[in-house]
Motif scaffolding. Structure first.
Motif, PDB file in Angstrom:
ATOM      1  N   TYR A   1       0.859  -1.188   0.000  1.00  0.00           N
ATOM      2  CA  TYR A   1       0.000   0.000   0.000  1.00  0.00           C
ATOM      3  C   TYR A   1       0.893   1.236   0.000  1.00  0.00           C
ATOM      4  O   TYR A   1       2.013   1.197   0.517  1.00  0.00           O
TER       5      TYR A   1
ATOM      6  N   VAL B   1       3.927   0.558   2.371  1.00  0.00           N
ATOM      7  CA  VAL B   1       3.631  -0.431   3.412  1.00  0.00           C
ATOM      8  C   VAL B   1       3.486  -1.795   2.747  1.00  0.00           C
ATOM      9  O   VAL B   1       2.495  -2.061   2.069  1.00  0.00           O
TER      10      VAL B   1
ATOM     11  N   ALA C   1       2.362  -5.409   2.410  1.00  0.00           N
ATOM     12  CA  ALA C   1       1.363  -6.229   3.113  1.00  0.00           C
ATOM     13  C   ALA C   1       1.572  -7.713   2.798  1.00  0.00           C
ATOM     14  O   ALA C   1       1.512  -8.555   3.691  1.00  0.00           O
TER      15      ALA C   1
ATOM     16  N   GLY D   1      -2.803  -6.738  11.376  1.00  0.00           N
ATOM     17  CA  GLY D   1      -1.795  -6.078  10.546  1.00  0.00           C
ATOM     18  C   GLY D   1      -0.887  -7.037   9.802  1.00  0.00           C
ATOM     19  O   GLY D   1       0.008  -6.610   9.064  1.00  0.00           O
TER      20      GLY D   1
END
Ligand SMILES: Nc1ncnc2c1ncn2[C@@H]1O[C@H](COP(=O)(O)OP(=O)(O)O)[C@@H](O)[C@H]1O
Ligand SMILES: [Mg+2]
Length: 225
Positions: free
Chosen positions: A14, A22, A24, A45
């Motif tokens: 992301y 980020v 993932a 998360g």
């Protein structure tokens, strides 16, 4: 048994802002056989929802391969992806994703409205599903007047409406007390026995008792545990 899901080395990041990435999913691979019940276990998360969104065709990976029931998902445009999703996937979400001020029937019929199936048949099927899930009396009751467990059953009925081969559940017990949770797990167990392929993302240990396999999600990858 053949693999209904084959994922090879997918990555997904992301970008909340231009300079921030980020990650993932970081090179995740997964094969699921038809009729299996898989639990994806991991802390908040760890990438569970991201994975389910990609599995369900709601989102696409940045790289890697995804074959769903023989269809190469990376080759599909958005409307083809939506068709595959509508035909093959049922989603069950933690916060139920139901329309609160409408009845169970109004909610459960929604997937039929987005398909080419007959509404008449849809209403018949809705009634059968509510019976099967043990909530026939809720057909005309508004969702806002239901308990958490009742809402989750309505959400499962809706997910089953188009007779999908695969059910994806994102923390389906997250908002439920432990007795209700067990009842919902029993529903998943019943559906698995009928041959559905079920993938449940959760941070609840109890899921291990009913799943065929528990996979641990960590740092955007999966490992058997
Ligand atoms: N829309 C988004 N924008 C930015 N970061 C996101 C977004 N969605 C998820 N993430 C991040 O991606 C990672 C995985 O999140 P998620 O898939 O929601 O994990 P889980 O479902 O296991 O809690 C986390 O670091 C999360 O903060
Ligand atoms: Mg999540």
């Amino acid at each position: 048994m053949t693999n209904i899901i084959e994922i090879k080395n997918i990555e997904k990041s992301y970008y909340p802002s231009r300079s921030v990435r980020v990650p993932a999913l970081t090179g995740l691979s997964l094969c699921v056989r038809e009729g299996e019940m898989i639990a994806i276990y991991g802390v908040s998360g760890s990438g569970k929802s991201t994975l389910l969104h990609i599995l369900g065709g709601l989102d696409r990976p940045d790289s890697g391969e995804y074959i769903l029931d023989g269809e190469v998902m990376g080759e599909k445009n958005d409307s083809q992806l939506a068709r595959v999703r509508n035909e093959k996937i049922g989603f069950v979400l933690q916060d139920f994703g139901l329309i609160a001020n409408r009845t169970a029937q109004d909610n459960v019929i929604v997937p039929v409205i987005f398909s080419k199936k007959s509404l008449r048949e849809g209403y018949k099927r809705c009634k059968n599903l509510l019976d099967k899930l043990g909530i026939p009396e809720l057909e005309r009751r508004k969702v806002s007047q239901m308990s958490g467990g009742q809402k989750q059953r309505v959400a499962i009925a809706r997910a089953l409406m188009n007779e999908p081969k695969i059910l994806l559940a994102d923390e389906p017990s997250g908002a439920l007390d432990s007795t209700t949770k067990e009842e919902i797990y029993a529903m998943f167990d019943m559906l698995r026995k009928e041959g559905k392929t079920i993938i449940i993302a959760t941070h609840d240990h109890a899921i291990a008792q009913i799943a065929d396999r528990v996979l641990q999600m960590k740092d955007g990858q999966l490992s058997e545990c």
